[in-house]
Structures are given as C-alpha cells and as structure tokens.
Write an enzyme that holds these catalytic residues in place. Structure first.
Site, PDB file in Angstrom:
ATOM      1  CG  ASP A 110      -6.258  -5.338  -6.542  1.00 10.18           C
ATOM      2  OD1 ASP A 110      -6.272  -5.882  -5.422  1.00 10.18           O
ATOM      3  OD2 ASP A 110      -7.253  -5.325  -7.303  1.00 10.18           O
TER       4      ASP A 110
ATOM      5  CG  HIS B 119      -5.029  -0.276  -7.706  1.00  8.15           C
ATOM      6  ND1 HIS B 119      -6.248   0.296  -7.364  1.00  8.15           N
ATOM      7  CD2 HIS B 119      -5.306  -1.308  -8.547  1.00  8.15           C
ATOM      8  CE1 HIS B 119      -7.219  -0.376  -7.976  1.00  8.15           C
ATOM      9  NE2 HIS B 119      -6.674  -1.339  -8.711  1.00  8.15           N
TER      10      HIS B 119
END
Length: 259
Positions: free
Chosen positions: A79, A225
C-alpha cells in the site's frame, strides 16, 4: 491462484437493514423501557461501527480477506505508493521471482507516473487505494467525497498504467457505508488482508516479519507498505521474501491480474 472478484451487487442494502434495526430498538424501548432499550441501541450502534472499523467486516458489502487455495501461495499487497521505495522493492521482487499488487494512491501515481508504469511493465498488479489517501478522515467521508476519491484514482491509474485496476483497498482498512456504491460503478472488488506486521508504524524488522510469519497460511493476503517514515520498508520486504523462500511459499497474483 484463484481469487473471487466480487464487486458489490447491492451497495445500498445496508440502509433498510439499518432503519429496521432502529425501529426494533424503538419498539423494545417502548415495550420494556430504557433498561432494555438503551443496551439494544448501543448494541446496534456497536455493530454499525464494527462494520466501519474492522478491515475484514462484510457488513456493508463483500470483502476478500483470504484466497481459497490449499497451495503454498500468498498474495503480497503493498500500500501507499508510489514512493522512493518503489524501485528497490521492484528489484527485490524480481530477484525472488515474486509478484505483488501495489495499491497506489492516485495523486502519488500522477506525481511519479514512471514508477507506476514500471510496476505494470514488470508484471505486477496495480490496485486502487484512493486519490488522496485521507488517512484521518476516510472513515467519515460522505457519498460525494467518497465517489471522487475512488473514481478519480481509478481514472488516474487507468490512464497511467493503461489498464483499469480490479481491486480496491480502503484507507487504513476503514470502510463506511458509502464505499460500495462507487466500487460497483467502477467494477472494483474490495480487498482486506489476513497477515500483517504493522510495518507502516513499526520500525523493527524482526518484529514485523515475525508477526507476518505467524499468520502465513495457504492463500494468505499479506499487507505491506512502502514509504513509511521509519524508512525500513524495503528491508522488511526483503527479509519477508527470504522467509517465504525458506518456507517454500510462492508470492503470486490472482488469475485475472497476471500479465
């Protein structure tokens, strides 16, 4: 790896259910008084908040949190990019023969289009992670702003990568009742996760990788992430890829996302 792609079919089905629940609460309050009515009201409100705050909750619409397979395959999802980490992460994935889906923020992709295109060129997936990543307020966005966040990102990412994303991840995993109507319009299916190490805030590589490893299983969807302030996401992903190799897990994409 098969992944059921399920855009919402009835994105407003929650509304009559909500109204019915409050009518029932009103009836309980009238019949038995506040001693029963108040706990009933609080219980229905708690359920509504659970549907917003729990990433895997399907109260307001379908969500994919694990893949239906018994093979030693996992889906890596990354992400918040593109970022300064993207190029190094791509090299790591190539070195390990791994594939991942990058859930990109539309405005960040527009600022670094060459990185978004490189993700697609190397055979990875691109998912929609909103246009501006309103982390503090995504849970509270109204229908108009929510529509813009999802549709603007979809247009941006499609124009840059040349292919429309098929998957959406809510910001911070929070999904209020207004998310699913835009998903239906865009043909997007919502994805949560089943393994995470809180790598967006946790800077200890060993703790992050150990936490993810504890939740690994065939069909796990791994939340990762890039670009976190602690600056160690590349190292974390590199270490995780080493562990996946050692445990004989293959990082691959859902069938419809393979180039």
């Amino acid at each position: 790896m098969h992944a059921p792609h399920r855009p919402p079919r009835h994105p407003h089905a929650w509304l009559p259910l909500l109204l019915l629940s409050q009518l029932l609460v009103a009836g309980i309050w009238w019949r038995w008084g506040w001693g029963v009515g108040l706990p009933s009201m609080l219980a229905t409100h708690a359920l509504a908040w659970w549907g917003v705050l729990a990433p895997g909750a399907a109260l307001y619409g379908p969500v994919l949190a694990r893949l239906p397979t018994q093979d030693r395959e996992v889906w890596l999802t990354i992400d918040d990019g593109p970022s300064e980490d993207t190029a190094a992460i791509l090299d790591l994935l190539d070195a390990h023969g791994a594939k991942a889906t990058f859930f990109l923020v539309g405005d960040r992709a527009a600022a670094r289009p060459e990185l978004a295109r490189e993700i697609a060129r190397r055979g990875h997936g691109i998912g929609n992670h909103s246009a501006t990543h309103p982390q503090a307020w995504f849970w509270a966005l109204g229908p108009g702003r929510m529509l813009r966040e999802i549709e603007d990102a979809q247009r941006q990412l499609t124009a840059i990568a040349g292919r429309a994303p098929r998957w959406f991840r809510s910001v911070v995993g929070h999904t209020n009742p207004f998310v699913h109507a835009p998903l239906r319009r865009a043909g997007l299916a919502r994805v949560a996760w089943s393994a995470r190490g809180f790598d967006a805030v946790q800077g200890d590589v060993d703790k992050v990788v150990s936490a993810i490893e504890r939740d690994l299983a065939p069909g796990a969807i791994v939340l990762l992430h890039e670009g976190a302030p602690h600056g160690r996401n590349v190292e974390m992903i590199g270490r995780l890829l080493q562990r996946l190799d050692a445990l004989d897990y293959r990082a691959t994409l859902p069938d419809g996302d393979r180039g």
